[in-house]
Design an enzyme around this catalytic site. Structure first.
Site, PDB file in Angstrom:
ATOM      1  N   HIS A 147      29.996  33.639  21.960  1.00 51.38           N
ATOM      2  CA  HIS A 147      31.208  33.572  21.151  1.00 51.38           C
ATOM      3  C   HIS A 147      32.056  32.374  21.559  1.00 51.38           C
ATOM      4  O   HIS A 147      31.824  31.757  22.597  1.00 51.38           O
ATOM      5  CB  HIS A 147      32.053  34.845  21.306  1.00 51.38           C
ATOM      6  CG  HIS A 147      31.593  35.979  20.461  1.00 51.38           C
ATOM      7  ND1 HIS A 147      30.576  36.829  20.840  1.00 51.38           N
ATOM      8  CD2 HIS A 147      31.998  36.410  19.239  1.00 51.38           C
ATOM      9  CE1 HIS A 147      30.392  37.741  19.897  1.00 51.38           C
ATOM     10  NE2 HIS A 147      31.241  37.500  18.918  1.00 51.38           N
ATOM     11  N   LYS A 151      37.706  33.993  23.041  1.00 52.47           N
ATOM     12  CA  LYS A 151      37.478  35.437  23.056  1.00 52.47           C
ATOM     13  C   LYS A 151      37.820  36.007  24.422  1.00 52.47           C
ATOM     14  O   LYS A 151      37.388  35.493  25.450  1.00 52.47           O
ATOM     15  CB  LYS A 151      36.032  35.755  22.687  1.00 52.47           C
ATOM     16  CG  LYS A 151      35.773  37.252  22.510  1.00 52.47           C
ATOM     17  CD  LYS A 151      34.435  37.508  21.845  1.00 52.47           C
ATOM     18  CE  LYS A 151      34.139  38.998  21.713  1.00 52.47           C
ATOM     19  NZ  LYS A 151      35.182  39.703  20.941  1.00 52.47           N
TER      20      LYS A 151
END
Length: 259
Positions: A147, A151
């Site tokens: 990701h 995040k």
């Protein structure tokens, strides 16, 4: 529907755009630092969150904030008895606590680590693949996800759900390991690893590796717009099912209960 958004970062803005394009009205946006939010609240001030949502006249709430804030937000929102959809991850260890609060107050919550239709189909594919490979001892399995570097939690909630599906399909894998190994993994351990880099919306891969070949199942998100629209659809379905008495108030639900 009149919708309140708790958490007004990048995802909150995407959800607002999606909700408006789907014919809804966003009556409140609540955040601790977004200067363009209609309600700027102090971190940890649950009373302010609840007051902002209640005074807005919202008929439903979508919560996409931060792992450090989500439990406080839910403790404030659930007693309002307004249906809440939660996309924030990183609180799986508190689900029993939230379910208990919902039962006590009559509030209703629907949570998911990922609202993408493709991801929810991917879950089923992974579980079936794990079941098939479980018959062949020479095949091992692992989960990896990547990701963007903004995040806050790791592994992703989606990766953890994928891992749970693998273990459901293959009972021999009954222990999830999310840290680095410092010794050889045991046969019953399922490794779930993570990478954070750049602007990647989300990539999840399951590896089935044998002596002669490797099979990889991958879901790769192109953008987070699918998650945004999916959360609005989830709220639509939750509200409709409560009105039609297909679901009961006072419970914590998941995607499988709606779709």
């Amino acid at each position: 529907m009149k919708i309140a958004l708790v958490g007004y970062g990048k995802m909150g803005h995407m959800i607002e755009t999606a909700a408006k394009s789907m014919g809804h009205t966003v009556v409140a946006t609540v955040d601790v630092c977004a200067k363009d939010a209609t309600n700027l609240v102090a971190a940890g001030d649950g009373n302010a969150v609840a007051r902002a949502v209640k005074e807005s006249g919202a008929e439903g709430v979508i919560e996409f904030s931060h792992p450090s804030a989500v439990i406080g937000n839910l403790n404030a929102l659930i007693p309002l008895n307004i249906p809440v959809v939660v996309g924030t991850t990183g609180w799986a260890d508190k689900e029993k606590e939230i379910a208990s609060l919902a039962a006590k107050t009559g509030g209703t919550v629907m949570r998911s680590s990922n609202f993408s239709i493709g991801v929810n189909v991917f879950y089923k594919i992974v579980e079936e693949a794990a079941r098939l490979f479980a018959e062949y001892a020479e095949y091992d399995v692992a989960v990896w996800e990547m990701h963007h570097n903004q995040k806050a939690d790791s592994p992703s909630g989606t990766a953890l759900e994928i891992a749970r599906r693998v273990m459901s399909g293959n009972p021999a894998k009954n222990e999830m390991v999310i840290d680095a190994f410092h010794e050889r993994p045991k046969a019953n351990e399922l490794h779930v690893s993570s990478t954070r880099c750049g602007n990647v919306p989300g990539t999840h891969t399951v590896y089935f590796d044998g002596t002669a070949d490797t099979i990889e199942l991958t879901h790769r998100a192109r953008s987070r717009e699918g998650f945004a629209r999916g959360s609005v659809v989830a709220l639509e379905k939750l509200v409709a099912k409560l009105k039609n008495n297909e679901l009961e108030r006072g419970k914590l639900y998941g995607m499988a209960d709606l779709f």
